[in-house]
Design an enzyme around this catalytic site. Structure first.
Site, PDB file in Angstrom:
ATOM      1  N   CYS A 147       8.755 -46.715  25.556  1.00  0.00           N
ATOM      2  CA  CYS A 147       8.997 -47.927  26.338  1.00  0.00           C
ATOM      3  C   CYS A 147       7.695 -48.494  26.891  1.00  0.00           C
ATOM      4  O   CYS A 147       7.303 -48.218  28.030  1.00  0.00           O
ATOM      5  CB  CYS A 147       9.976 -47.696  27.469  1.00  0.00           C
ATOM      6  SG  CYS A 147      10.498 -49.265  28.220  1.00  0.00           S
ATOM      7  N   CYS A 163      13.212 -54.112  25.341  1.00  0.00           N
ATOM      8  CA  CYS A 163      12.621 -53.620  26.574  1.00  0.00           C
ATOM      9  C   CYS A 163      13.124 -54.465  27.736  1.00  0.00           C
ATOM     10  O   CYS A 163      12.724 -55.631  27.871  1.00  0.00           O
ATOM     11  CB  CYS A 163      11.087 -53.692  26.493  1.00  0.00           C
ATOM     12  SG  CYS A 163      10.269 -53.012  27.956  1.00  0.00           S
TER      13      CYS A 163
END
Length: 432
Positions: A163, A346
């Site tokens: 991430c 994201c």
């Protein structure tokens, strides 16, 4: 070799990727024997740890007993993988040797705390924090809620990391927390990033820089943290320029959130399955996620070398593809292989209650699933991140269900406004 040590499908890693692909394989062909090598007794929802670090999520809700999520039809091997022997279709663990017809490699990546001098010794004290474990995320919030200003540093190491937006999310939440306390004007916040831009997808760079400006967050690019000292409250960075020159820069801090460097696990890095960088070498250009040399080996999740974002959203797309392709191989069917296009997402948490949802495929192509401009922070996306996405992991991905089209296509905002996607409808039903 005892028959009990052989599986049609042997999966290394019982995280999000491992359980999702096992469940999907079983839903396609339930007579296959499936084993998962996973030593941990805990199943984690890591994506919420940023919210835990900001006091917006209960850490206990990110952890479940592994026994409660491990499918009943899976043989759970509670051992550590030690050595891949793909030429003999076998795997050595600390407890024995196991053979397979097909191998799926998805143990996740390794947090390399030793990659920053002093980090292991200083984490969890002197306001040296990280959100990359459940325990440390709670310490981040302990520190933030006591701050009344000062110098706050937020670091991001070189890619790849899981991430890529996470290192900056906590900066925005910390800034918003200080703003709500009336202490933002007494604070100096700086985001120090090893790459030359704030985010790898160009479409979101301008809006994210504007968010930083709104909080007064300074950006220092091509700054890589190399050491930290909690007692002296000093962090040392290697600053590079476009010509490859570098120098060391020391920064004082009152609070520092560190994103540790990340690598593949040693048993992957040192195996015949690894590429030169240590990641599992898959045919990502074709997109089947099969190993480039061993035709009965597949990989997905954070450990393989496809140049996509390492996120749970990527696993959501990868697991059905890997499962389909393994079952096709096993059945020797004439069906077409399915292909992964690099999709990742994201949820960029830019304030309490506001999230910018970045969805994209290879080459930074923006692929929104919802009828909104993805660069505009939304309260709906906050509800999705904090409520819907955790529910989907535990109850959809882990059950072998597929809740989006396998090949994500970019569409215009006009088209999205006119035709709500099935995923958007699910979101509305669950949140209303």
């Amino acid at each position: 070799m005892e028959k009990s040590n052989h599986s049609n499908v042997l999966i290394v890693g019982g995280g999000c990727a491992g359980i999702a692909v096992a469940s999907r394989i079983n839903s396609l062909k339930s007579d296959l024997t499936i084993s998962i090598v996973e030593p941990s007794e805990k199943s984690l929802y890591q994506a919420a740890w940023t919210l835990v670090g900001a006091g917006a999520y209960n850490v206990n809700d990110t952890i479940k007993p592994m026994s409660s999520v491990m499918p009943s039809y899976v043989k759970w091997i509670k051992e550590y993988a030690e050595e891949f022997l793909p030429d003999s279709n076998s795997l050595k663990t600390n407890g024995g040797t196991y053979t397979y017809d097909y191998l799926v490699v998805c143990p996740g990546l390794k947090l390399n705390y030793d990659g920053v001098a002093g980090l292991k010794e200083n984490l969890g004290k002197n306001n040296v924090c990280t959100n990359y474990s459940a325990e440390m995320a709670t310490y981040t919030w302990d520190c933030l809620k006591q701050l009344d200003g000062g110098t706050l540093l937020f670091t991001e190491p070189p890619m790849p990391i899981k991430c890529a937006g996470a290192p900056q999310k906590i900066a925005y939440l910390a800034a918003d927390h200080l703003k709500k306390k009336g202490k933002l004007s007494d604070s100096n916040l700086e985001f120090l990033c090893a790459k030359p831009v704030i985010f790898g997808v160009p479409h979101f760079q301008g809006p994210l820089n504007e968010i930083c400006d709104s909080y007064g967050i300074k950006r220092s690019f091509q700054h890589n943290l190399i050491s930290v000292d909690g007692q002296s409250k000093e962090a040392v960075f290697k600053q590079s320029d476009k010509d490859g020159n570098s120098k060391e820069v020391t920064k004082k801090f009152d609070f520092i959130h560190v994103t540790p460097p990340q690598t593949s696990p040693d048993f992957v890095k040192n195996s015949p399955l690894a590429d030169a960088g240590g990641w599992v070498d898959v045919d990502h250009k074709v997109g089947t996620l099969r190993h480039t040399k061993y035709e009965n080996v597949y990989s997905l999740g954070d450990v393989m070398n496809a140049p996509n974002a390492k996120t749970g959203a990527a696993v959501r797309k990868q697991a059905p593809i890997v499962a389909h392709n393994i079952v096709k191989d096993y059945k020797k069917s004439s069906e077409s292989y399915r292909h992964y296009d690099g999709y990742g997402a994201c949820p960029l948490t830019v304030a309490y209650g506001k999230v910018m949802l970045a969805e994209f495929c290879y080459a930074g192509k923006v692929t929104p699933s919802f009828p909104f401009d993805p660069t505009k922070p939304s309260s709906l996306y906050w509800q999705m991140k904090s409520k819907l996405f955790p529910w989907l992991q535990w109850n959809v991905m882990f059950k072998g269900k597929e809740w989006a089209k396998p090949n994500h296509k970019a569409v215009s905002y006009t088209h999205l406004r006119a035709h709500e996607t099935s995923l958007h409808l699910v979101c509305r039903l669950l949140l209303e």
